[in-house]
Design a protein around this motif. Structure first.
Motif, short mmCIF file in Angstrom:
data_model
loop_
_atom_site.label_atom_id
_atom_site.label_comp_id
_atom_site.label_asym_id
_atom_site.label_seq_id
_atom_site.Cartn_x
_atom_site.Cartn_y
_atom_site.Cartn_z
N MET B 59 0.88 -1.17 0.00
CA MET B 59 0.00 0.00 0.00
C MET B 59 0.92 1.22 0.00
O MET B 59 1.75 1.32 0.91
N ARG B 62 0.86 -1.20 -6.42
CA ARG B 62 1.74 -1.02 -7.57
C ARG B 62 1.72 -2.31 -8.37
O ARG B 62 1.36 -3.36 -7.84
N GLU B 86 4.32 6.71 11.96
CA GLU B 86 5.23 7.85 12.01
C GLU B 86 4.46 9.07 11.54
O GLU B 86 3.57 8.94 10.71
N LEU B 113 2.45 8.36 8.27
CA LEU B 113 2.56 7.05 7.62
C LEU B 113 1.66 6.11 8.42
O LEU B 113 1.85 5.92 9.63
N THR B 121 2.97 -2.64 4.09
CA THR B 121 3.72 -1.38 4.08
C THR B 121 2.80 -0.25 4.52
O THR B 121 1.58 -0.37 4.47
N LYS B 122 3.45 0.85 4.94
CA LYS B 122 2.68 2.00 5.41
C LYS B 122 2.38 2.93 4.25
O LYS B 122 3.11 2.92 3.26
N PHE B 123 1.35 3.71 4.34
CA PHE B 123 1.12 4.70 3.29
C PHE B 123 0.83 6.06 3.89
O PHE B 123 0.47 6.19 5.04
N LEU C 247 8.00 6.07 1.13
CA LEU C 247 8.49 6.22 2.51
C LEU C 247 8.01 5.05 3.37
O LEU C 247 8.73 4.56 4.22
N GLY C 248 6.76 4.62 3.12
CA GLY C 248 6.18 3.57 3.94
C GLY C 248 6.72 2.18 3.65
O GLY C 248 6.41 1.23 4.34
N ASP C 249 7.54 2.06 2.58
CA ASP C 249 8.17 0.77 2.29
C ASP C 249 9.44 0.58 3.09
O ASP C 249 9.99 -0.50 3.15
N ARG C 250 9.94 1.71 3.61
CA ARG C 250 11.25 1.66 4.26
C ARG C 250 11.12 1.68 5.77
O ARG C 250 10.15 2.18 6.31
N ASN C 251 12.14 1.14 6.44
CA ASN C 251 12.33 1.44 7.85
C ASN C 251 13.03 2.78 7.86
O ASN C 251 14.23 2.86 7.63
N LEU C 252 12.29 3.84 8.10
CA LEU C 252 12.87 5.17 7.92
C LEU C 252 14.00 5.47 8.90
O LEU C 252 14.73 6.43 8.73
N TRP C 253 14.13 4.64 9.94
CA TRP C 253 15.17 4.88 10.93
C TRP C 253 16.49 4.21 10.58
O TRP C 253 17.44 4.25 11.33
#
Ligand SMILES: [Zn+2]
Lengths: 388, 159, 391
Positions: B59, B62, B86, B113, B121-123, C247-253
């Motif tokens: 999400m 794709r 986040e 997010l 996944t986050k969106f 952004l939400g696919d990644r571990n942003l940290w």
């Protein structure tokens, strides 16, 4: 040009180029070309080291699209280079991949050029290349009748006939290439009756706005040995630029094509291009420019190319086949347009151009890109490894 | 002639031209994403896509898996509720966004997010208010008039 | 690289918030002049400068083919050749090195510029970097992406905003020694904490200011580099890498792409212990939280412990590895240009020409550039002088 190590084209992929591709988005369009180059080269995506990515950002209004396209071009975890130079972008991508492999920095590089012209406004996009303080308001993009006027003044009516004939030839070739965008069934009369854009340039002389992508895989010699696909070798390339504000009073001074050809021929021992080069994929934004430029690439100062066009010498089975693919007047997704020239030239050398294959052995092929303010990038490809 | 404001005295004779690049764009989502966008409009349903190879539920949806390059054809319903993982509280307004983005919120608001139930996944989406904490459960606030765009969800709010 | 490549000359402009008295051509021209006069080179393929690499952006310049006017400045417009790198400036330096290492050219000029002040807001440009279906029209831009990543990083490792506020303080302090820096001076963490909130937890003083500037460089292969300067600066290692886009696919940290880029650069330069073997580093920090975060990505600290390295003073001017003696991007370098400025600063350090912010006896340096939303793409260059481990 001297080179640290040899570079081979290990695979070619392109989408079908069409006027409408509402069925896919920009990223999906790119992934179609990547999928095809992987199939053509029989290489696994994970073996590729680096991606070279290019288009013109203002055509789709996406800033640094290589970032987004990581979701669809296999770029995750790989090195990436975003290189753009306007109309020449595609050929510059090829030069860039050649630099990156020859330098020893990467062994297997994927170059991707693409454009989805339907998403923006092509001519508005192009006119924005002009200086905002001086000539942006009066720019007409690539639509110019100047070359036609000069040629008609010099060579008379014959030139107009030849420009139309050249357009008909491109249409004939494009009909043999199912990936071409415009596959028109037209006659010289149709061309001459079409709407005037900037006299004597007519609608049918002009390139279309297409949607498409093209991807090519470049490998070092050591790597190429291990890959199954027939190889095409990068022999030489040169980039020639002219100033931003060029001298309208001396348009002959803009002969970057002639200068590029002179350099490539001298460095590679080409004394008779028509004999030595098997096929030429030329960036022809309009048939008028094509007619003029053929003379420049072939050093014909007295308009001999006009008679050659009328003789059919540039046809697929002619003396010097030009654009068997149908050329830019048939297919023009701008960021991909120039890389398609190189890809088509490579297919011709491999003998894999299907219905638009030149019916003889090709050892050397030439591919040109055009863009910016009269910029040329010229590539020479060969069936055999170059001796440096 | 355009005279910039707030310049030092020695630069007060510096002028220029105000320009606007006004190129209209039409972004075609493609057949696959269109299905997901139309579901927002017609069914108030949030669709994510599932990779046939690694099974990950993406999400936003794709059509291609970034990691294994598999072609994705399956859309599955996720959410509509989810968890804020986040976020940032946005304290500025961009006049350009007010003009170009539908139902743009005025600052301060939260951009978050959100991990929707069932997605891997986050969106990104806006969340109403500024008192959001990590782990807050949120649910979409659907727009009354929807146009098959992500902004058919005006914002998420605490559930 | 199959041939050794060195930077032989590099110059940068002063960075200003609005260079209203200069068009970007005028901003760049003095640098080109300095570089060519210093080396005595003219753009004549085969006999002087062979080729040009520019770095600029169609969006910031509001101009299709933004490199059109740049070729005239470097001289490529007179039958020469030029190519544009449309991403971070460090990539332009690296790509220029590739054109030399390939054997194609011997001497290449690099010209990078960005004039952020020309656009009403930097955010309008980066808004267009988001894909138009699920993220752009929510009103996204890189500033918000930084805010989300900062939240992710600080929350994951339990780092307070006050601790991060010390980073712009040191940047401004280091910047005082750099006459080209824009935002410098004596500020306190309290000033940072009090400054206008932008996108939480990022505040005004915590975020790199809008600025205009340019960088020009000349690179050459070994023999010619030796003839052109007594103090060549070699490119001994490099790496660059993409992370996931959404952004939400990644571990942003965590930053997998920086780790990969750095690993490649260290391997090529023969670095096994970066903190010990590097003498100075210039890294692209767009917002305070990125400084400790990039330390971790660069392998200088365990995940979550980058801030301790900072607080120990290990990366201060007198520490084990001085980081950003110039003040860095937080003192004002535009997006796109930062990597090129970092490389230029390393060049000055390695030639002992950095003036008041010189790190004594620096032999080996690291320059870092970043592109994309929340550090999606990283480029790392290792540079060294003659004593700095050239192969
Ligand atoms: Zn998968």
């Amino acid at each position: 040009m001297k080179k640290t190590r040899n570079v081979a084209i290990a695979g070619v992929g392109q989408t079908k180029h069409r006027g409408h591709r509402e069925d896919v988005n920009l990223a999906e369009l790119v992934s179609e070309a990547v999928e095809e180059v992987l199939a053509d080269s029989m290489v696994d995506l994970s073996d590729i080291d680096a991606i070279v990515h290019g288009n013109m950002e203002l055509f789709e209004g996406v800033h640094q699209p290589d970032m987004w396209h990581v979701i669809a071009d296999g770029g995750y975890g790989k090195a990436g280079y975003r290189i753009t130079t306007g109309g020449t972008t595609g050929t510059t991508l090829v030069s860039a991949a050649d630099h990156l492999v020859a330098s020893g920095m990467h062994d297997l590089v994927l170059a991707i050029g693409f454009e989805k012209q339907e998403e923006g406004m092509t001519t508005t996009g192009i006119t924005n290349m002009s200086c905002p303080l001086w000539d942006r308001e009066v720019q007409t993009g690539a639509i110019t009748g100047t070359t036609g006027v000069i040629m008609m003044n010099k060579f008379g009516q014959k030139a107009e006939e030849a420009a139309a004939e050249l357009r008909v030839l491109m249409a004939t070739n494009a009909r043999k290439n199912f990936k071409a965008h415009l596959r028109l069934d037209i006659t010289r009369k149709d061309v001459l009756d079409s709407r005037v854009l900037a006299w004597p340039l007519r609608l049918l002389h002009m390139c279309p706005e297409s949607n498409g992508a093209c991807a090519m895989l470049f490998a070092s010699e050591e790597m190429a040995k291990k890959l199954p696909q027939k190889k095409v070798w990068m022999h030489d390339h040169v980039t020639i630029h002219r100033q931003e504000f060029f001298d309208f009073a001396h348009l002959e001074d803009l002969n970057t094509h002639g200068e590029a050809a002179r350099i490539i021929y001298t460095r590679n021992g080409i004394v008779n291009p028509i004999k030595q080069i098997g096929v030429f994929e030329m960036y022809d934004p309009s048939s008028w420019w094509a007619l003029d430029w053929l003379g420049k690439f072939l050093f014909m100062e007295n308009g001999e190319q006009i008679d050659m066009v009328l003789n059919g010498d540039f046809a697929i089975d002619g003396k010097f086949p030009v654009n068997p693919s149908g050329g830019v007047v048939s297919t023009n997704p701008i960021g991909a347009t120039a890389i398609i020239r190189v890809a088509e030239a490579a297919l011709q050398i491999r003998g894999d151009a299907d219905d638009h294959q030149v019916p003889r052995d090709i050892n050397l092929a030439l591919a040109s890109g055009f863009g910016g303010t009269f910029w040329t990038v010229l590539h020479l490809l060969g069936k055999d490894k170059p001796n440096h | 002639m355009f005279i910039p404001e707030k310049l030092p005295v020695d630069k007060k004779y510096c002028g220029g031209k105000r320009g606007l690049m006004s190129i209209p764009y039409r972004y075609y989502a493609g057949l696959f994403l269109s299905k997901a966008l139309i579901a927002l409009r017609d069914e108030k349903k949030i669709l994510a896509s599932r990779c046939p190879r690694c099974g990950k539920v993406f999400m936003p949806p794709r059509s291609r898996c970034e990691r294994d390059f598999a072609k994705i054809t399956e859309l599955i319903s996720v959410g509509p509720g989810g968890v804020v993982e986040e976020f940032t509280v946005v304290n500025y307004d961009e006049p350009y966004f007010m003009e170009k983005c539908e139902k743009m919120m005025k600052a301060p608001f939260t951009m978050a997010l959100i991990k929707l139930d069932g997605a891997d996944t986050k969106f990104l989406h806006r969340v109403k208010g500024t008192d959001i904490k990590h782990g807050d459960r949120v649910a979409p606030k659907w727009a009354d008039e929807r146009s098959a765009a992500i902004t058919d969800i005006e914002w998420f709010e605490k559930a | 690289m199959l041939r050794n490549v060195a930077i032989v000359s590099a110059h940068q402009t002063k960075f200003d918030g609005n260079k209203a008295d200069e068009r970007f051509q005028e901003m760049c021209w003095p640098l080109v002049k300095k570089c060519t006069e210093e080396t005595g080179l003219a753009f004549v393929p085969g006999r002087g400068i062979d080729f040009a690499i520019t770095c600029s952006d169609d969006f910031f310049d509001q101009r299709t083919i933004s490199d059109g006017p740049m070729g005239d400045l470097v001289g490529a417009g007179r039958w020469g050749g030029e190519e544009k790198v449309a991403t971070d400036g460090a990539m332009a330096v690296l790509y220029a090195a590739a054109t030399i290492a390939s054997g194609h050219y011997d001497i290449v000029i690099v010209l990078a510029h960005a004039k952020e002040s020309q656009v009403d807001s930097r955010n309008i440009v980066t808004f267009h970097a988001f894909e138009p279906y699920y993220s752009r029209f929510l009103g996204m831009d890189y500033t918000k992406a930084l805010g989300i990543q900062a939240d992710s990083y600080l929350t994951k490792w339990g780092i307070s905003e006050e601790r991060i506020a010390a980073i712009p303080v040191r940047a401004a302090k280091n910047g005082k020694n750099n006459p080209l820096a824009l935002r410098t001076g004596d500020i306190s963490t309290a000033d940072v904490m009090k400054s206008k909130p932008i996108s939480s937890p990022i505040k005004e003083l915590d975020l790199y200011p809008v600025s205009d500037g340019a960088v020009c460089m000349i690179l050459a292969e070994e023999t010619k580099a030796r003839a052109l300067t007594d103090k060549p600066v070699w490119i001994t290692g490099y790496g660059n890498c993409y992370d996931s886009y959404f952004l939400g696919d990644r571990n942003l940290w965590e930053s997998t792409s920086l780790t990969r880029a750095a690993r490649s650069a260290y391997r090529l330069a023969g670095i096994t212990d970066p903190l010990a073997q590097l003498d100075v580093a210039e890294i692209s920090v767009q917002a305070g939280y990125q400084e400790p975060f990039w330390y971790e990505g660069l392998g200088w600290a365990e995940p979550g412990k980058g801030i301790e390295l900072f607080e120990n003073g290990d990366t201060d001017m007198k520490g084990r590895l001085p980081v950003n003696p110039s003040g860095g991007q937080l003192c004002g370098n535009p997006l796109l240009l930062s990597g090129a400025v970092r490389a230029t600063e390393c060049f000055l350090q390695l030639r002992n020409e950095a003036g008041k912010h010189q790190v004594k006896g620096a032999k080996r340096a690291l320059a870092h550039g970043v592109a994309g939303p929340a550090g999606q793409f990283h480029a790392v260059l290792i540079l060294g002088n003659d004593e700095g481990g050239k192969k």
